[in-house]
Design an enzyme around this catalytic site. Structure first.
Site, PDB file in Angstrom:
ATOM      1  N   ASP A  24      -5.455  -2.904   9.369  1.00  0.00           N
ATOM      2  CA  ASP A  24      -5.992  -3.534  10.566  1.00  0.00           C
ATOM      3  C   ASP A  24      -7.496  -3.767  10.403  1.00  0.00           C
ATOM      4  O   ASP A  24      -8.217  -2.891   9.917  1.00  0.00           O
ATOM      5  CB  ASP A  24      -5.721  -2.613  11.767  1.00  0.00           C
ATOM      6  CG  ASP A  24      -6.088  -3.236  13.091  1.00  0.00           C
ATOM      7  OD1 ASP A  24      -5.474  -4.241  13.463  1.00  0.00           O
ATOM      8  OD2 ASP A  24      -7.012  -2.710  13.748  1.00  0.00           O
ATOM      9  N   GLU A  61      -2.466   4.993  -7.892  1.00  0.00           N
ATOM     10  CA  GLU A  61      -1.806   6.263  -8.219  1.00  0.00           C
ATOM     11  C   GLU A  61      -0.325   6.236  -7.854  1.00  0.00           C
ATOM     12  O   GLU A  61       0.446   7.108  -8.295  1.00  0.00           O
ATOM     13  CB  GLU A  61      -2.484   7.415  -7.486  1.00  0.00           C
ATOM     14  CG  GLU A  61      -3.905   7.711  -7.921  1.00  0.00           C
ATOM     15  CD  GLU A  61      -4.472   8.898  -7.158  1.00  0.00           C
ATOM     16  OE1 GLU A  61      -3.703   9.856  -6.884  1.00  0.00           O
ATOM     17  OE2 GLU A  61      -5.664   8.873  -6.802  1.00  0.00           O
TER      18      GLU A  61
END
Length: 539
Positions: free
Chosen positions: A202, A262
């Site tokens: 957002d 990751e």
């Protein structure tokens, strides 16, 4: 679920607004178990994943975009176990799950802010944006809130103002503070370790502010505003060069990308509201070390002529470099496209051709719930308005409730969204009931089944998923472009009007694809395209 690190590249993501999707417990508010119950329907559309608007613990002043606990589910929507069940079911159906992350600001009920506002020396004192008043007691500068009025609210305990780009109950996190930045990254890691496949970010360009608190300049007379807010909102009267889109944001986005890397196969899509939105999209997604993709408001506003859409595509291609866009025609913040673009057009035919165009663009796609039904904007009477944005700017701007009303699953008084003796949080629109899933499900010509065919067409053609895009000249009333991948070349032409239009085909065609019911004689180099029709040709 088939593993693919780059599933998002050209993928179609179905946006679910949890409050309004499906109510499983009869309280009039949608919830996570309700979403889980309807995932088979979502999968049947042919989308690649879902994006869930916020379901985190919140006082709901801005309906979940004011978070008080980033790592738990608000009881209104269920429990963390309900989310895990949803995630497991979605993955079993081959659907990726993306969730909203609202990290630019918190709720004023968040423990961080509760501590920060106590005094100027506590451990969280600098985790939010605080500033002294001017000598006359007025706010530190001229920055405005999108929701109306000053972006600053005075707090009597600290004798300072705090910054809020939205409601005064949504204080801005100070991203200049390394500990606050890391805390938000840690919150995102929590959900990645649970197994989510990505984040919708957002207001991704709102994270940093100018620490000198320089006043924003006005928009020069006669120049357009591009921030996605209605022109009646004074927020659009400023050029937002000091309160948003700061250069420091790029380094943070690199830190965020390092976290995502990751977890292979995860992705990010950022929401960008800016004076130069396509430039910002290119900046934030280029290089492969920041956002995976981003979207702007260029197709979420009112202009929609073929000339305008061509201009948006041209501008993006000129600026984009290796950036990857995510296109949307509707979401939970704007008037539904069937009304915003199609109000004066054929109500059932226009949404089909608009979606055909959307699914043919180069980039990924967000499809907002109900868009596959061709839902128009709902009329919500003032006494039922829930959106704080609408309450402040009524009647010139009626807020966002009209695009957030519950999904019509059946043609009943409560639309099959909740039990019939329960009043939903927003009223079921009477004009939505004839468009209910139950009516469209078995109608081969419905918007719903057209959406399924269009998404099947997209999935079957590599050129539509990852191919390059080149605009072609098919006259001013039609939109045309070529999508080309190693395996194939397609010519895509769209008539977004209610009139028949002719055009000379720019290339010799070999075959016509069936995705919208249109066929063309391959020996004829003049295309006569009926109203609200799309055509795809193998060339």
């Amino acid at each position: 679920m088939q593993e693919s690190t780059f599933w998002w590249r050209g993928g179609v993501i179905y946006q679910i607004y949890p409050r309004s999707f499906m109510d499983s417990n009869g309280d009039g508010i949608g919830d996570l178990p309700g979403i889980t119950d309807k995932l088979d329907y979502v999968a049947s559309l042919g989308v690649d994943g879902i994006w869930l608007s916020p379901f985190f613990t919140s006082p709901m002043a801005d309906f979940g975009y004011d978070i008080s606990d980033y790592r738990d589910v608000d009881p209104m929507f269920g429990t963390l176990e309900d989310f895990k069940t949803l995630l497991e079911r979605a993955h079993a159906l081959g659907l990726r799950v993306m969730i909203d992350q609202v990290i630019s600001h918190t709720s004023d009920q968040h423990p961080w802010f509760q501590e920060s506002r106590q005094d100027r020396t506590n451990d969280k004192a600098d985790w939010f944006v605080w500033a002294d008043p001017k000598p006359d007691g007025t706010p530190p500068n001229n920055w405005l809130s999108i929701f109306g009025g000053s972006a600053w609210t005075f707090d009597s305990r600290r004798q300072q103002y705090y910054l809020h780009n939205f409601l005064e109950s949504q204080p801005d996190v100070n991203f200049h503070n390394p500990a606050a930045r890391q805390a938000q990254l840690d919150n995102m890691r929590f959900w990645l370790e649970l197994g989510v496949d990505g984040f919708r970010l957002d207001t991704v360009n709102f994270y940093f502010h100018d620490p000198a608190l320089t006043d924003n300049p006005p928009v020069p007379a006669g120049e357009a505003t591009t921030l996605g807010a209605p022109d009646s909102n004074p927020y659009t009267w400023q050029r937002h060069v000091h309160d948003i889109s700061r250069p420091e944001n790029l380094d943070f986005l690199k830190d965020l990308r390092a976290l995502m890397d990751e977890f292979p196969g995860t992705t990010t899509v950022g929401e960008i509201g800016d004076d130069n939105p396509l430039e910002r999209m290119a900046e934030y997604t280029a290089g492969g070390d920041k956002l995976h993709m981003a979207y702007t408001f260029d197709l979420l506003n009112e202009p929609h002529s073929p000339a305008y859409i061509r201009e948006v595509i041209e501008r993006f291609q000129r600026l984009a470099g290796d950036a990857w866009p995510c296109w949307a025609l509707s979401n939970h913040d704007v008037v539904r496209s069937a009304t915003r673009w199609g109000e004066t057009e054929a109500p059932l035919a226009y949404p089909k051709v608009a979606l055909a165009m959307l699914f043919s663009l180069r980039g990924s796609v967000c499809l907002y719930q109900g868009e596959e039904l061709g839902l128009p904007e709902a009329e919500v009477p003032f006494e039922r308005i829930q959106d704080p944005y609408g309450k402040v700017l009524w009647p010139e701007f009626k807020g966002r409730d009209g695009c957030r009303t519950p999904m019509p699953w059946r043609d009943t008084s409560q639309g099959g969204f909740t039990t019939e003796n329960v009043e939903p949080w927003l009223p079921i629109a009477s004009r939505h009931r004839p468009l209910a899933v139950s009516h469209q499900q078995d109608d081969s010509t419905s918007v719903l089944n057209t959406t399924r065919r269009l998404l099947a067409l997209r999935a079957a053609h590599p050129a539509l998923i990852e191919g390059d895009l080149e605009l072609v000249d098919v006259g001013t009333e039609l939109l045309g472009f070529i999508r080309q991948a190693d395996e194939e070349t397609l010519l895509c032409i769209f008539n977004l009007t209610g009139e028949v239009h002719e055009a000379r085909l720019p290339l010799a065609i070999q075959d016509t694809l069936d995705g919208h019911g249109f066929f063309h004689d391959a020996d004829d180099d003049t295309l006569r395209l009926p109203p609200y029709q799309a055509a795809w040709f193998v060339v």
